[in-house]
Scaffold this motif. Structure first.
Motif, PDB file in Angstrom:
ATOM      1  N   LEU A   1     -35.512  14.604  22.587  1.00 21.02           N
ATOM      2  CA  LEU A   1     -36.355  15.781  22.695  1.00 21.02           C
ATOM      3  C   LEU A   1     -35.483  17.032  22.581  1.00 21.02           C
ATOM      4  O   LEU A   1     -34.495  17.164  23.301  1.00 21.02           O
ATOM      5  CB  LEU A   1     -37.083  15.782  24.044  1.00 21.02           C
ATOM      6  CG  LEU A   1     -38.096  16.893  24.276  1.00 21.02           C
ATOM      7  CD1 LEU A   1     -39.298  16.695  23.372  1.00 21.02           C
ATOM      8  CD2 LEU A   1     -38.528  16.919  25.737  1.00 21.02           C
ATOM      9  N   PRO A   2     -35.813  17.964  21.662  1.00 19.62           N
ATOM     10  CA  PRO A   2     -35.012  19.196  21.549  1.00 19.62           C
ATOM     11  C   PRO A   2     -35.015  19.973  22.867  1.00 19.62           C
ATOM     12  O   PRO A   2     -36.021  20.000  23.579  1.00 19.62           O
ATOM     13  CB  PRO A   2     -35.733  19.980  20.446  1.00 19.62           C
ATOM     14  CG  PRO A   2     -36.477  18.947  19.661  1.00 19.62           C
ATOM     15  CD  PRO A   2     -36.875  17.897  20.656  1.00 19.62           C
ATOM     16  N   LYS A   3     -33.912  20.624  23.161  1.00 21.50           N
ATOM     17  CA  LYS A   3     -33.777  21.345  24.428  1.00 21.50           C
ATOM     18  C   LYS A   3     -34.543  22.663  24.423  1.00 21.50           C
ATOM     19  O   LYS A   3     -35.032  23.111  25.456  1.00 21.50           O
ATOM     20  CB  LYS A   3     -32.299  21.614  24.716  1.00 21.50           C
ATOM     21  CG  LYS A   3     -31.469  20.365  24.967  1.00 21.50           C
ATOM     22  CD  LYS A   3     -30.013  20.736  25.234  1.00 21.50           C
ATOM     23  CE  LYS A   3     -29.147  19.498  25.457  1.00 21.50           C
ATOM     24  NZ  LYS A   3     -27.729  19.868  25.687  1.00 21.50           N
TER      25      LYS A   3
ATOM     26  N   ASN B   1     -31.332  22.516  19.514  1.00 14.68           N
ATOM     27  CA  ASN B   1     -30.451  22.469  20.690  1.00 14.68           C
ATOM     28  C   ASN B   1     -29.492  23.653  20.777  1.00 14.68           C
ATOM     29  O   ASN B   1     -28.619  23.674  21.650  1.00 14.68           O
ATOM     30  CB  ASN B   1     -29.655  21.161  20.675  1.00 14.68           C
ATOM     31  CG  ASN B   1     -30.557  19.942  20.794  1.00 14.68           C
ATOM     32  OD1 ASN B   1     -31.434  19.897  21.659  1.00 14.68           O
ATOM     33  ND2 ASN B   1     -30.367  18.968  19.910  1.00 14.68           N
ATOM     34  N   ASP B   2     -29.661  24.637  19.883  1.00 15.11           N
ATOM     35  CA  ASP B   2     -28.788  25.804  19.879  1.00 15.11           C
ATOM     36  C   ASP B   2     -29.668  27.047  19.791  1.00 15.11           C
ATOM     37  O   ASP B   2     -30.287  27.310  18.753  1.00 15.11           O
ATOM     38  CB  ASP B   2     -27.829  25.740  18.692  1.00 15.11           C
ATOM     39  CG  ASP B   2     -26.757  26.820  18.740  1.00 15.11           C
ATOM     40  OD1 ASP B   2     -27.086  27.959  19.130  1.00 15.11           O
ATOM     41  OD2 ASP B   2     -25.610  26.535  18.358  1.00 15.11           O
ATOM     42  N   THR B   3     -29.744  27.822  20.863  1.00 12.50           N
ATOM     43  CA  THR B   3     -30.645  28.976  20.895  1.00 12.50           C
ATOM     44  C   THR B   3     -30.256  30.044  19.875  1.00 12.50           C
ATOM     45  O   THR B   3     -31.129  30.705  19.296  1.00 12.50           O
ATOM     46  CB  THR B   3     -30.665  29.601  22.305  1.00 12.50           C
ATOM     47  OG1 THR B   3     -29.322  29.888  22.708  1.00 12.50           O
ATOM     48  CG2 THR B   3     -31.311  28.664  23.301  1.00 12.50           C
ATOM     49  N   GLU B   4     -28.934  30.238  19.648  1.00 12.39           N
ATOM     50  CA  GLU B   4     -28.506  31.252  18.680  1.00 12.39           C
ATOM     51  C   GLU B   4     -28.973  30.890  17.274  1.00 12.39           C
ATOM     52  O   GLU B   4     -29.426  31.749  16.511  1.00 12.39           O
ATOM     53  CB  GLU B   4     -26.993  31.403  18.719  1.00 12.39           C
ATOM     54  CG  GLU B   4     -26.474  32.053  20.002  1.00 12.39           C
ATOM     55  CD  GLU B   4     -24.995  32.339  19.942  1.00 12.39           C
ATOM     56  OE1 GLU B   4     -24.398  32.186  18.848  1.00 12.39           O
ATOM     57  OE2 GLU B   4     -24.416  32.721  20.973  1.00 12.39           O
TER      58      GLU B   4
ATOM     59  N   LEU C   1     -31.565  29.046  16.558  1.00 13.08           N
ATOM     60  CA  LEU C   1     -33.017  29.182  16.526  1.00 13.08           C
ATOM     61  C   LEU C   1     -33.439  30.648  16.400  1.00 13.08           C
ATOM     62  O   LEU C   1     -34.376  30.968  15.657  1.00 13.08           O
ATOM     63  CB  LEU C   1     -33.634  28.568  17.791  1.00 13.08           C
ATOM     64  CG  LEU C   1     -33.499  27.056  17.949  1.00 13.08           C
ATOM     65  CD1 LEU C   1     -34.164  26.606  19.255  1.00 13.08           C
ATOM     66  CD2 LEU C   1     -34.129  26.327  16.773  1.00 13.08           C
ATOM     67  N   LEU C   2     -32.777  31.529  17.136  1.00 17.38           N
ATOM     68  CA  LEU C   2     -33.097  32.956  17.051  1.00 17.38           C
ATOM     69  C   LEU C   2     -32.867  33.493  15.649  1.00 17.38           C
ATOM     70  O   LEU C   2     -33.684  34.254  15.119  1.00 17.38           O
ATOM     71  CB  LEU C   2     -32.255  33.733  18.065  1.00 17.38           C
ATOM     72  CG  LEU C   2     -32.704  33.652  19.519  1.00 17.38           C
ATOM     73  CD1 LEU C   2     -31.636  34.231  20.445  1.00 17.38           C
ATOM     74  CD2 LEU C   2     -34.030  34.386  19.713  1.00 17.38           C
ATOM     75  N   LYS C   3     -31.766  33.090  15.042  1.00 19.00           N
ATOM     76  CA  LYS C   3     -31.471  33.536  13.690  1.00 19.00           C
ATOM     77  C   LYS C   3     -32.508  33.008  12.702  1.00 19.00           C
ATOM     78  O   LYS C   3     -32.981  33.738  11.826  1.00 19.00           O
ATOM     79  CB  LYS C   3     -30.068  33.061  13.281  1.00 19.00           C
ATOM     80  CG  LYS C   3     -29.635  33.555  11.902  1.00 19.00           C
ATOM     81  CD  LYS C   3     -28.224  33.123  11.580  1.00 19.00           C
ATOM     82  CE  LYS C   3     -27.803  33.630  10.194  1.00 19.00           C
ATOM     83  NZ  LYS C   3     -26.416  33.215   9.861  1.00 19.00           N
ATOM     84  N   GLU C   4     -32.884  31.731  12.883  1.00 20.56           N
ATOM     85  CA  GLU C   4     -33.883  31.146  11.994  1.00 20.56           C
ATOM     86  C   GLU C   4     -35.228  31.844  12.133  1.00 20.56           C
ATOM     87  O   GLU C   4     -35.896  32.150  11.137  1.00 20.56           O
ATOM     88  CB  GLU C   4     -34.038  29.648  12.297  1.00 20.56           C
ATOM     89  CG  GLU C   4     -35.024  28.941  11.374  1.00 20.56           C
ATOM     90  CD  GLU C   4     -35.093  27.453  11.630  1.00 20.56           C
ATOM     91  OE1 GLU C   4     -35.909  26.778  10.963  1.00 20.56           O
ATOM     92  OE2 GLU C   4     -34.335  26.958  12.499  1.00 20.56           O
ATOM     93  N   MET C   5     -35.623  32.140  13.365  1.00 18.99           N
ATOM     94  CA  MET C   5     -36.897  32.810  13.579  1.00 18.99           C
ATOM     95  C   MET C   5     -36.882  34.227  13.020  1.00 18.99           C
ATOM     96  O   MET C   5     -37.891  34.705  12.483  1.00 18.99           O
ATOM     97  CB  MET C   5     -37.243  32.818  15.066  1.00 18.99           C
ATOM     98  CG  MET C   5     -38.685  33.199  15.345  1.00 18.99           C
ATOM     99  SD  MET C   5     -39.887  32.053  14.605  1.00 18.99           S
ATOM    100  CE  MET C   5     -40.157  30.910  15.959  1.00 18.99           C
ATOM    101  N   GLU C   6     -35.765  34.919  13.144  1.00 14.23           N
ATOM    102  CA  GLU C   6     -35.649  36.253  12.566  1.00 14.23           C
ATOM    103  C   GLU C   6     -35.808  36.202  11.052  1.00 14.23           C
ATOM    104  O   GLU C   6     -36.456  37.073  10.452  1.00 14.23           O
ATOM    105  CB  GLU C   6     -34.291  36.860  12.933  1.00 14.23           C
ATOM    106  CG  GLU C   6     -34.169  37.268  14.388  1.00 14.23           C
ATOM    107  CD  GLU C   6     -32.769  37.745  14.732  1.00 14.23           C
ATOM    108  OE1 GLU C   6     -31.918  37.778  13.813  1.00 14.23           O
ATOM    109  OE2 GLU C   6     -32.526  38.074  15.908  1.00 14.23           O
ATOM    110  N   GLN C   7     -35.228  35.196  10.427  1.00 13.34           N
ATOM    111  CA  GLN C   7     -35.331  35.076   8.977  1.00 13.34           C
ATOM    112  C   GLN C   7     -36.755  34.712   8.554  1.00 13.34           C
ATOM    113  O   GLN C   7     -37.260  35.194   7.538  1.00 13.34           O
ATOM    114  CB  GLN C   7     -34.322  34.039   8.480  1.00 13.34           C
ATOM    115  CG  GLN C   7     -32.877  34.498   8.650  1.00 13.34           C
ATOM    116  CD  GLN C   7     -31.865  33.391   8.431  1.00 13.34           C
ATOM    117  OE1 GLN C   7     -32.158  32.205   8.599  1.00 13.34           O
ATOM    118  NE2 GLN C   7     -30.642  33.768   8.069  1.00 13.34           N
ATOM    119  N   ILE C   8     -37.425  33.868   9.339  1.00  9.08           N
ATOM    120  CA  ILE C   8     -38.820  33.553   9.068  1.00  9.08           C
ATOM    121  C   ILE C   8     -39.679  34.807   9.204  1.00  9.08           C
ATOM    122  O   ILE C   8     -40.588  35.061   8.395  1.00  9.08           O
ATOM    123  CB  ILE C   8     -39.319  32.443  10.015  1.00  9.08           C
ATOM    124  CG1 ILE C   8     -38.675  31.098   9.646  1.00  9.08           C
ATOM    125  CG2 ILE C   8     -40.843  32.318   9.962  1.00  9.08           C
ATOM    126  CD1 ILE C   8     -38.997  29.969  10.603  1.00  9.08           C
TER     127      ILE C   8
END
Length: 273
Positions: free
Chosen positions: A34-36, A105-108, A110-117
């Motif tokens: 399960l992803p963190k 599992n890496d918040t940084e 994920l944040l970068k990916e969401m910003e790009q989306i």
């Protein structure tokens, strides 16, 4: 095993046959951790077609969200009026919302990916994005999506289909649905797994609670499924065929293909005895 190319892949034949080819007595599953962490945003659109176009654009840009759900405004208005939640503003200037989740599992990362989306969404005229700030807000957003099916049915949208088209064809499917509604005098709402190109289509037709063995509704559903086929899609993504959709299989398959399916069932039945 991680790989196996020895002999026929019988599991792909049995899985999804809904008990028509045999009875599964044992299943071995492979689980993944399960992803963190997960991030969730809600993106409003003044245009339903632009929302659908954004879905395809996200994947073309190389991103694969863990969830990408669409709710058109008619469906959202219904569920918002019945759920005690003020998380999502509902007004007539908005035609659709996209609910987008990424996990890992890496918040940084994920944040970068969401910003790009988010950058992709801006190109398709998305309104002000709502970032879920905590678990409670995430739950509030998901509650609206999860309750849609229950509540639209309660107010009369009792006829349901779950067509699938290529993601790039979602705008044409939505536009075609609305045109069919006007032509045949029925109300229609759409929501669901836009990331898969899979929409749940709910129809409300006065005096017709379901489509089974109803000539008028059968004719309408046939037009819908022909539209889906012409868009490169198929008539069921999750729900299966069953009695209601059995009569529409000729839209997707030639008689020879249908006979092959009957023969497979026949021979497997003979083998069982």
């Amino acid at each position: 095993m991680l790989k196996n190319s020895t002999g026929y892949n019988i599991t792909q034949l049995i899985v999804g046959s809904e008990g028509t080819l045999g009875i599964v007595t044992k299943i071995v599953l492979k689980l993944i951790p399960l992803p963190k962490y997960d991030l969730l945003i809600l993106a409003p659109f003044a245009s339903l077609e632009k929302a659908c176009e954004a879905v395809s654009a996200i994947f073309r840009a190389g991103y694969t969200p863990s969830a990408l759900e669409l709710m058109e405004i008619d469906a959202l208005k219904i569920v918002s009026s019945m759920v005690d939640s003020h998380t999502v503003p509902v007004n007539d200037d908005i035609e659709a919302h996209l609910l987008i989740e990424v996990d890992g599992n890496d918040t940084e990362v994920l944040l970068k990916e969401m910003e790009q989306i988010a950058g992709v969404l801006e190109q398709y005229e998305a309104g002000e994005l709502l970032f879920a700030e905590d678990a409670h807000q995430k739950e509030e957003l998901w509650k609206l999506r999860r309750k849609v099916a229950e509540y639209v049915k309660m107010v009369g949208y009792t006829i349901e289909e779950d067509a699938v088209v290529p993601r790039a064809e979602l705008p044409k499917l939505i536009k075609g649905l609305k045109a069919l509604g006007k032509e045949h005098d029925f109300d229609v709402v759409a929501y669901g797994h836009a990331g898969d190109g899979n929409l749940h289509i709910r129809i409300k037709k006065e005096g017709i609670p379901d489509s089974y063995q109803n000539p008028e509704m059968d004719s309408i559903v046939r037009e819908l499924f022909v539209l889906v086929k012409n868009l490169g899609g198929t008539i069921s993504g999750e729900h299966g065929i069953g009695l209601i959709q059995k009569g529409f299989m000729d839209i997707m398959f030639e008689e020879r293909q249908l006979q092959i399916m009957r023969d497979i069932k026949k021979y497997l039945t003979l083998m069982a005895f």
